[in-house]
Scaffold this active site. Sequence first.
Site, mmCIF file in Angstrom:
data_model
loop_
_atom_site.group_PDB
_atom_site.id
_atom_site.type_symbol
_atom_site.label_atom_id
_atom_site.label_comp_id
_atom_site.label_asym_id
_atom_site.label_seq_id
_atom_site.Cartn_x
_atom_site.Cartn_y
_atom_site.Cartn_z
ATOM 1 N N GLY A 10 20.828 28.271 -16.478
ATOM 2 C CA GLY A 10 20.314 29.781 -17.723
ATOM 3 C C GLY A 10 18.607 29.124 -18.535
ATOM 4 N N GLY A 12 17.517 31.035 -21.224
ATOM 5 C CA GLY A 12 17.674 32.063 -22.316
ATOM 6 C C GLY A 12 15.676 31.114 -23.342
ATOM 7 N N GLN A 13 16.767 30.913 -24.461
ATOM 8 C CA GLN A 13 15.590 30.310 -25.206
ATOM 9 C C GLN A 13 15.644 29.311 -25.238
ATOM 10 O OE1 GLN A 13 13.737 32.506 -27.019
ATOM 11 N NE2 GLN A 13 15.157 32.944 -28.952
ATOM 12 N N ILE A 14 16.619 28.497 -25.276
ATOM 13 C CA ILE A 14 15.799 26.759 -24.272
ATOM 14 C C ILE A 14 15.350 26.914 -23.068
ATOM 15 C CG2 ILE A 14 17.338 24.644 -24.921
ATOM 16 C CD1 ILE A 14 19.642 25.166 -26.489
ATOM 17 N N GLY A 15 15.963 27.236 -22.221
ATOM 18 C CA GLY A 15 16.139 27.538 -20.859
ATOM 19 C C GLY A 15 14.526 27.754 -20.919
ATOM 20 N N ARG A 85 25.413 29.914 -31.175
ATOM 21 C CA ARG A 85 26.576 30.445 -32.092
ATOM 22 C C ARG A 85 25.682 31.973 -32.878
ATOM 23 N NH1 ARG A 85 26.650 25.768 -35.832
ATOM 24 N NH2 ARG A 85 25.109 24.116 -35.498
ATOM 25 N N ARG A 91 29.968 25.696 -34.192
ATOM 26 C CA ARG A 91 29.796 25.484 -32.413
ATOM 27 C C ARG A 91 30.958 25.579 -31.192
ATOM 28 N NH1 ARG A 91 26.887 21.418 -34.743
ATOM 29 N NH2 ARG A 91 24.380 21.586 -34.553
ATOM 30 N N ILE A 121 23.528 20.954 -22.263
ATOM 31 C CA ILE A 121 23.399 21.182 -23.351
ATOM 32 C C ILE A 121 24.168 21.886 -24.453
ATOM 33 C CG2 ILE A 121 21.303 22.641 -25.355
ATOM 34 C CD1 ILE A 121 19.043 21.231 -22.832
ATOM 35 N N HIS A 178 28.579 15.959 -31.579
ATOM 36 C CA HIS A 178 27.757 17.377 -32.278
ATOM 37 C C HIS A 178 28.309 18.171 -32.843
ATOM 38 C CE1 HIS A 178 23.613 19.113 -31.900
ATOM 39 N NE2 HIS A 178 24.092 20.593 -31.416
HETATM 40 N N1 APR Z 1 25.307 31.230 -15.208
HETATM 41 C C1 APR Z 1 24.436 31.282 -15.325
HETATM 42 N N2 APR Z 1 23.522 31.737 -16.561
HETATM 43 C C2 APR Z 1 24.096 32.283 -17.943
HETATM 44 C C3 APR Z 1 25.442 32.458 -17.979
HETATM 45 C C4 APR Z 1 26.304 31.357 -16.265
HETATM 46 N N3 APR Z 1 27.583 31.887 -15.920
HETATM 47 N N4 APR Z 1 26.021 32.822 -19.302
HETATM 48 C C5 APR Z 1 25.656 32.799 -19.843
HETATM 49 N N5 APR Z 1 24.127 32.315 -19.455
HETATM 50 C C6 APR Z 1 22.140 32.652 -19.557
HETATM 51 C C7 APR Z 1 22.673 34.298 -20.165
HETATM 52 O O1 APR Z 1 21.844 35.163 -19.734
HETATM 53 C C8 APR Z 1 21.264 33.494 -21.191
HETATM 54 O O2 APR Z 1 19.585 33.512 -20.800
HETATM 55 O O3 APR Z 1 22.096 31.865 -20.826
HETATM 56 C C9 APR Z 1 21.113 31.892 -21.172
HETATM 57 C C10 APR Z 1 21.486 31.228 -22.829
HETATM 58 O O4 APR Z 1 20.551 31.411 -23.193
HETATM 59 P P1 APR Z 1 20.481 31.812 -24.403
HETATM 60 O O5 APR Z 1 21.644 32.971 -24.946
HETATM 61 O O6 APR Z 1 18.771 32.493 -25.307
HETATM 62 O O7 APR Z 1 20.681 30.799 -25.786
HETATM 63 P P2 APR Z 1 19.818 29.521 -25.898
HETATM 64 O O8 APR Z 1 19.269 29.588 -27.372
HETATM 65 O O9 APR Z 1 19.438 28.984 -24.866
HETATM 66 O O10 APR Z 1 21.064 28.425 -26.319
HETATM 67 C C11 APR Z 1 22.258 28.009 -25.044
HETATM 68 O O11 APR Z 1 22.857 26.148 -25.574
HETATM 69 O O12 APR Z 1 22.226 24.866 -28.116
HETATM 70 C C12 APR Z 1 22.975 25.275 -26.482
HETATM 71 O O13 APR Z 1 24.238 26.952 -28.473
HETATM 72 C C13 APR Z 1 23.843 27.067 -27.516
HETATM 73 O O14 APR Z 1 25.766 27.116 -25.816
HETATM 74 C C14 APR Z 1 24.543 27.582 -26.576
HETATM 75 C C15 APR Z 1 23.565 27.446 -24.552
#
Ligand code: APR
Length: 322
Positions: A10, A12-15, A85, A91, A121, A178
Amino acid sequence: MARAKIALIGSGQIGGTLALLAGLKELGDIVMTDIIEGVAKGKALDLAQAAAVEGYDARLSGAGTDGYAAIAGADVCIVTAGVPRKPGMSRDDLLGINLKVMEQVGAAIKQHAPNAFVICITNPLDAMVWALRKFAGLPASKIVGMAGVLDSARFTCFLAEAAGVSIEDVRALTLGGHGDDMVPLVRYSTIGGVPLPDCVKLGFFSQEQLDAMIKRTRSGGGEIVALLGTGSAFYAPAASAIAMAESYLRDKKRMLPCAAHLDGEYGIKDTYVGVSAIIGAGGIEKVVELALDENEKAMFEKSVASVQSLIEACKKISPALA
Ligand code: APR
């Protein structure tokens, strides 16, 4: 000694924030993966170029959509794959979608990185880490959920601001799931070593202000979701997971609140929920069972019951988990 390998599942934002912080702290080489084509590669390239300015030695690479194989041999996997979310969602509303993601990710960890220390996470956190452990077939010591460090950081931030003291001198502790039933423990939270009930007596803040901070901590994630409009918090969640990864990789043996597997502690079995635990080179080396008073126990049990109902929901959706 060769650098550690950190796999981010993953991106995204956290990654993305995880990769930046892991780079700045030189925790190891970082492999980013995501299901969206280009996201992991693009962020890794951007961060590799940031290294030229910040001067961190870490190799950053991104995998394509076939990317799970890129996590092979990882020492640490941090899982944020899934959906965050939107305003108005809890959540728990994410359970159905993210459980399917945990199934895919768990299979990938089992195949490619069975010796990694895994930090989950993805929300709803406690139920997702419980399911991910089953899907990945990992021992309880090698997989943990990140929530307590974040919840405690939120409480710490509010306390430092209200008391007008350095955030360095505030130590707050939040246990339980959480979610809105999490348990901020005032007796075990201190400012300069002084427990919070005594801080009220000293006039740092009133009991009403302390109660309001507890309430705000419980809904701390929702406050940010409502402000952002799209997505959820990412800087503090990433910083929290990096503290846990660092404790493992550097064998710091930090005692941190995290979602750990309970096997009889607090009288609870086969459940992941927020407790104090020591993280070192052995992974979760010890779950520390704190003495809770009647009121704290009642709050903790309520929170555990909420988590267990989500675990039951997971078993109904995915019979392989039962
Ligand atoms: N395999 C790999 N990556 C995936 C998959 C998968 N099967 N499904 C979704 N993703 C990727 C998405 O493409 C996206 O880039 O996971 C990433 C999630 O990033 P964001 O949407 O930006 O979410 P983020 O804010 O990083 O939060 C991720 O952490 O805090 C929790 O509730 C939040 O469940 C969420 C997670």
